[in-house]
Design an enzyme around this catalytic site. Structure first.
Site, mmCIF file in Angstrom:
data_model
loop_
_atom_site.group_PDB
_atom_site.id
_atom_site.type_symbol
_atom_site.label_atom_id
_atom_site.label_comp_id
_atom_site.label_asym_id
_atom_site.label_seq_id
_atom_site.Cartn_x
_atom_site.Cartn_y
_atom_site.Cartn_z
ATOM 1 N N ASP A 174 -14.992 -4.760 1.239
ATOM 2 C CA ASP A 174 -14.488 -4.405 2.571
ATOM 3 C C ASP A 174 -13.657 -3.127 2.505
ATOM 4 O O ASP A 174 -13.240 -2.691 1.425
ATOM 5 C CB ASP A 174 -13.665 -5.563 3.161
ATOM 6 C CG ASP A 174 -12.437 -5.897 2.322
ATOM 7 O OD1 ASP A 174 -12.514 -5.802 1.073
ATOM 8 O OD2 ASP A 174 -11.389 -6.235 2.903
ATOM 9 N N GLU A 188 -10.495 -8.192 0.695
ATOM 10 C CA GLU A 188 -9.329 -7.756 -0.098
ATOM 11 C C GLU A 188 -8.308 -7.030 0.771
ATOM 12 O O GLU A 188 -7.101 -7.200 0.605
ATOM 13 C CB GLU A 188 -9.795 -6.822 -1.232
ATOM 14 C CG GLU A 188 -8.690 -6.454 -2.235
ATOM 15 C CD GLU A 188 -7.859 -5.233 -1.852
ATOM 16 O OE1 GLU A 188 -6.849 -4.983 -2.522
ATOM 17 O OE2 GLU A 188 -8.195 -4.530 -0.870
HETATM 18 C C1 LIG Z 1 3.306 9.213 -13.653
HETATM 19 C C2 LIG Z 1 3.217 8.280 -12.563
HETATM 20 C C3 LIG Z 1 3.999 8.617 -11.410
HETATM 21 C C4 LIG Z 1 3.708 8.171 -10.238
HETATM 22 C C5 LIG Z 1 2.645 7.222 -9.894
HETATM 23 C C6 LIG Z 1 1.459 7.862 -9.352
HETATM 24 C C7 LIG Z 1 0.911 7.481 -8.266
HETATM 25 C C8 LIG Z 1 1.348 6.293 -7.475
HETATM 26 C C9 LIG Z 1 1.621 6.667 -6.121
HETATM 27 C C10 LIG Z 1 0.995 6.241 -5.065
HETATM 28 C C11 LIG Z 1 -0.089 5.231 -5.037
HETATM 29 C C12 LIG Z 1 -0.836 5.372 -3.784
HETATM 30 C C13 LIG Z 1 -1.767 4.584 -3.333
HETATM 31 C C14 LIG Z 1 -2.064 3.231 -3.801
HETATM 32 C C15 LIG Z 1 -2.730 3.187 -5.053
HETATM 33 C C16 LIG Z 1 -3.942 2.765 -5.232
HETATM 34 C C17 LIG Z 1 -4.797 2.212 -4.186
HETATM 35 C C18 LIG Z 1 -5.793 1.299 -4.763
HETATM 36 C C19 LIG Z 1 -5.943 0.094 -4.334
HETATM 37 C C20 LIG Z 1 -5.198 -0.385 -3.166
HETATM 38 C C21 LIG Z 1 -5.671 -1.734 -2.716
HETATM 39 C C22 LIG Z 1 -5.063 -2.005 -1.373
HETATM 40 O O1 LIG Z 1 -5.036 -1.144 -0.546
HETATM 41 N N1 LIG Z 1 -4.562 -3.202 -1.146
HETATM 42 C C23 LIG Z 1 -3.941 -3.507 0.118
HETATM 43 C C24 LIG Z 1 -4.277 -4.911 0.602
HETATM 44 C C25 LIG Z 1 -3.642 -6.059 -0.084
HETATM 45 C C26 LIG Z 1 -2.457 -6.566 0.362
HETATM 46 C C27 LIG Z 1 -1.882 -7.647 -0.267
HETATM 47 C C28 LIG Z 1 -2.519 -8.247 -1.336
HETATM 48 C C29 LIG Z 1 -3.714 -7.758 -1.765
HETATM 49 C C30 LIG Z 1 -4.286 -6.664 -1.141
HETATM 50 C C31 LIG Z 1 -2.478 -3.249 0.036
HETATM 51 O O2 LIG Z 1 -1.903 -3.074 -1.043
HETATM 52 O O3 LIG Z 1 -1.881 -3.205 1.115
#
Ligand SMILES: CC/C=C\C/C=C\C/C=C\C/C=C\C/C=C\C/C=C\CCC(=O)N[C@@H](Cc1ccccc1)C(=O)O
Length: 667
Positions: free
Chosen positions: A160, A230
């Protein structure tokens, strides 16, 4: 004792003073000693800082898993890369949007499932792949290894996506853009789901389809779980997959070794002074809390507004929450190792800082605070995501409502977070709606083979990047799998600059054709590398009595049974050798001992082309000293397969218990 006149001062030539002060010699000496001591301490500190920086060691040590310098990849002609990219484009065109827990795009999800079966026909048809639909829309695959595996692993992704948001802000249609060439000259697969998370779904399927077509059945059994909700927390998908998987594992006598899900990525230019891309593996995940904020005031005519409206009270509370952030936990979670692992690859100045966090952790914490992305790794974050009040322009509303979403740092706790919320929004009703705690931290030391498998696979596609463990700052389906294994890693090899990170759930989500090709290769290499550590279920546990050993050896000598020691294709231990050993050591034992070959200490196999089916060293490589090193009272081997012994041997009078092993009975 101070004297009145400078003419009486006994100023030594080595004095720190100019000779015009009133100090006694003793005082002067003391002052000199103090000053020089301070200088010496500062110089020593500076020297220590410099020496530490100059001698920083790489913390990640790569374990040889196989063909390190010359990994074999999937074939990837231009045409194949294009076809694979086109399949991802097609996948993106299915609007599998999760709007809320009760508003999923189920029709699109059904079509997406049919699409997967159509474009990956061979894997869906394969004898060694079993597909189980979960809760109608989620998908669980079991890929049966050639070896009966005790320690399968799980690859996860989700089908999704989140809604596109403001359609007009997108440069191209989020569900129908195809492959576009951007101003940097690169080709990109554009659209919602390109990096979250259809690239992983398709990448895993591509790698498996390739293995099926090329008859590369893996040695090690593994599972694939694709959730369908998810983005709204996975309670219908991953949670149900987890229940079914737990049962499957139990039925097969298996224990899940590790799992890999989406999460962090390869990130470059995120910390000024670290000029190599980082393979950032999420080894832990933040917790989650949703907090309702409600303010009340008088509902009155807007011509006579109250001194404080419900909206004003709520706005103050929310502004306070943003101004007084939850405290930094820097140094108490995996973020410290992110920086320690990255430190050897920093400029010298930054090495001095990161190499001496005992001295500079305050400075580093302040520096991380400068960007919301880096700040997110060191504290519980506070995001105001909903703000509602008012229905008419000339009515002051009595109620105002907001929602805050916290992501809780592993060293923080919910009670403290809520306490600070209540302090910040002291005139607002603060109610916890929903929460789950941060995950455990999965092990990532150099001897943890699952971590090595993930990192090695990433290094094979990004050889110039440097691995760092770290905190996954968002959430994934892994929450639902935490009872299945304690080794949970969150990573896909998408390459992101800081400006790209905003594309997750944002505008103009995209993945370059080049990087997508690496994603596919990563999953392929992971399936190959994982075979390095297959633990094989016993095929027999046989209690052997010393007199039976004698008898067996005699019969063996008379028979034309070919010892596997001469058989290069075999992973079997020389049976005679084991028998002799068992005989010699029988004095140390009770009246018998079990032999389970697979418990022989494993050695990394340097030449994978000679690998045996089991992933253990080939039998001919097991030397005399290896046997000597084996603990005699321990079980040795399951690889005395009764079926490969001469058929006329009737050595083993097995009791029913002896016949039973690994949940099944020898035929
Ligand atoms: C050297 C390191 C320094 C800094 C770190 C670098 C980067 C980190 C910064 C930002 C990250 C930004 C975005 C998020 C990262 C990855 C996205 C990948 C997957 C996300 C999955 C997602 O969106 N999940 C949702 C839904 C959810 C909610 C609750 C439980 C399960 C899923 C969410 O998290 O809201």
């Amino acid at each position: 004792m101070m004297r009145k006149h400078s003419s009486h001062i006994e100023a030594g030539s080595s004095s720190c003073c100019s000779g015009t002060c009133y100090c006694s010699k003793k005082v002067k000496v003391t002052i000199c000693v103090v000053i020089w001591t301070v200088i010496a301490v500062i110089v020593a500190l500076i020297l220590a800082v410099i020496i530490k920086a100059a001698t920083l060691q790489e913390l990640f040590e790569r374990m040889e898993l196989g063909a390190r310098d010359d990994p074999v990849f999937m074939s990837a002609t231009e045409q194949e890369i294009l076809e694979r990219s086109q399949r991802l484009v097609d996948a993106i065109s299915y609007r599998t949007i999760s709007f809320s827990g009760t508003n999923l795009s189920l029709e699109a999800m059904t079509d997406f499932g049919t699409f997967l079966e159509r474009v990956f026909p061979n894997l869906h048809d394969s004898d060694f792949v079993t597909f189980t639909p979960i809760n109608t829309y989620s998908r669980l695959y079991r890929i049966e290894g050639t070896e009966k595996t005790l320690n399968p692993y799980l690859l996860c992704a989700h089908m999704d996506v989140v809604p596109e948001g403001d359609f007009d802000l997108w440069t191209h249609d989020p569900f129908d853009a195809g492959i576009v060439t951007e101003s940097d000259g690169q080709d990109y697969i554009f659209g919602r789901g390109a990096i979250d998370d259809k690239h992983a779904v398709l990448g895993i399927m591509e790698a498996l389809e390739y293995k099926v077509v090329n008859k590369e059945q893996p040695k090690r059994t593994f599972y694939i779980g694709f959730g369908h909700d998810e983005e709204v927390s996975g309670y219908l998908g991953a949670a149900e997959i987890s229940i079914t998987l737990e049962k499957m594992l139990k039925d097969n006598g298996e224990e899940l070794d590790f799992l890999l899900d989406e999460g962090m990525f390869v990130v470059a230019d995120i910390i000024p002074g670290i000029n190599v891309p980082l393979i950032y593996i999420g080894v832990a995940e933040k917790g989650w809390a949703v907090v309702d904020l409600d303010a009340e005031g008088d509902q009155v005519h807007s011509s006579t507004p109250p001194l404080e409206s419900s909206i004003g009270i709520l706005a103050h509370g929310v502004a306070n929450m943003e101004d007084n952030k939850q405290p930094s936990m820097f140094g108490k979670g995996p973020e410290i190792d992110t920086l320690r692992y990255a430190a050897p690859h920093a400029t010298f100045l930054l090495k001095m800082i990161l190499g001496n966090l005992w001295l500079f952790s305050g400075l580093v914490s302040s520096a991380l605070e400068l960007s919301s992305q880096t700040d997110s790794i060191q504290r519980t974050t506070t995001a105001v995501t909903i703000f509602n009040a008012g229905v008419k322009e000339n009515v002051v509303p009595s109620q105002a409502h907001a929602v805050v979403n916290h992501r809780i740092h592993p060293s923080d706790n919910l009670e403290d977070v809520l306490e600070l919320d209540r302090e910040n929004a002291d005139r607002v009703k603060v109610t916890l709606r929903d929460s789950f705690p941060p995950s455990e931290v999965s092990s990532y030391s150099n001897d943890v083979i699952p971590f090595q498998i993930v990192v090695n696979s990433a290094l094979e596609v990004f050889p110039d990047a440097k691995p760092v463990p770290g905190l996954m700052v968002a959430n994934t389906d892994t929450f639902h799998y935490k009872n299945l294994t304690d080794k949970i890693y969150r990573f896909t090899p998408v390459y992101n600059l800081p400006e790209d990170i905003a594309r997750f759930h944002g505008i103009d989500e995209r993945i370059s054709v080049d990087i997508y090709s690496k994603v596919v290769q990563f999953y392929y290499r992971l399936m190959v590398n994982a075979d390095f550590d297959v633990k094989i279920a016993p095929t027999a546990q046989v209690e052997v009595k010393p007199e039976e050993v004698e008898e067996f050896l005699e019969i063996l000598e008379e028979s034309d049974y070919e010892s596997p020691i001469n058989n290069t294709d075999s992973n079997l231990l020389p049976l005679t050798k084991v028998m002799e050993e068992s005989d010699e050591n029988s004095a140390n034992e009770t009246d018998s001992h079990l032999m389970i070959l697979q418990d022989i200490p494993e050695e990394p196999n340097e030449n994978p082309s000679n690998e045996t089916d089991s992933g253990l060293p080939p039998s001919q490589d097991i030397l005399e000293e290896d046997f000597d090193a084996m603990p005699v009272n321990e079980t040795y081997s399951d690889m005395l397969p009764l079926e490969s012994a001469p058929k006329d041997l009737d050595l083993y009078d097995l009791t029913p218990e002896e016949e039973t092993f690994s949940n099944r009975t020898i035929d």
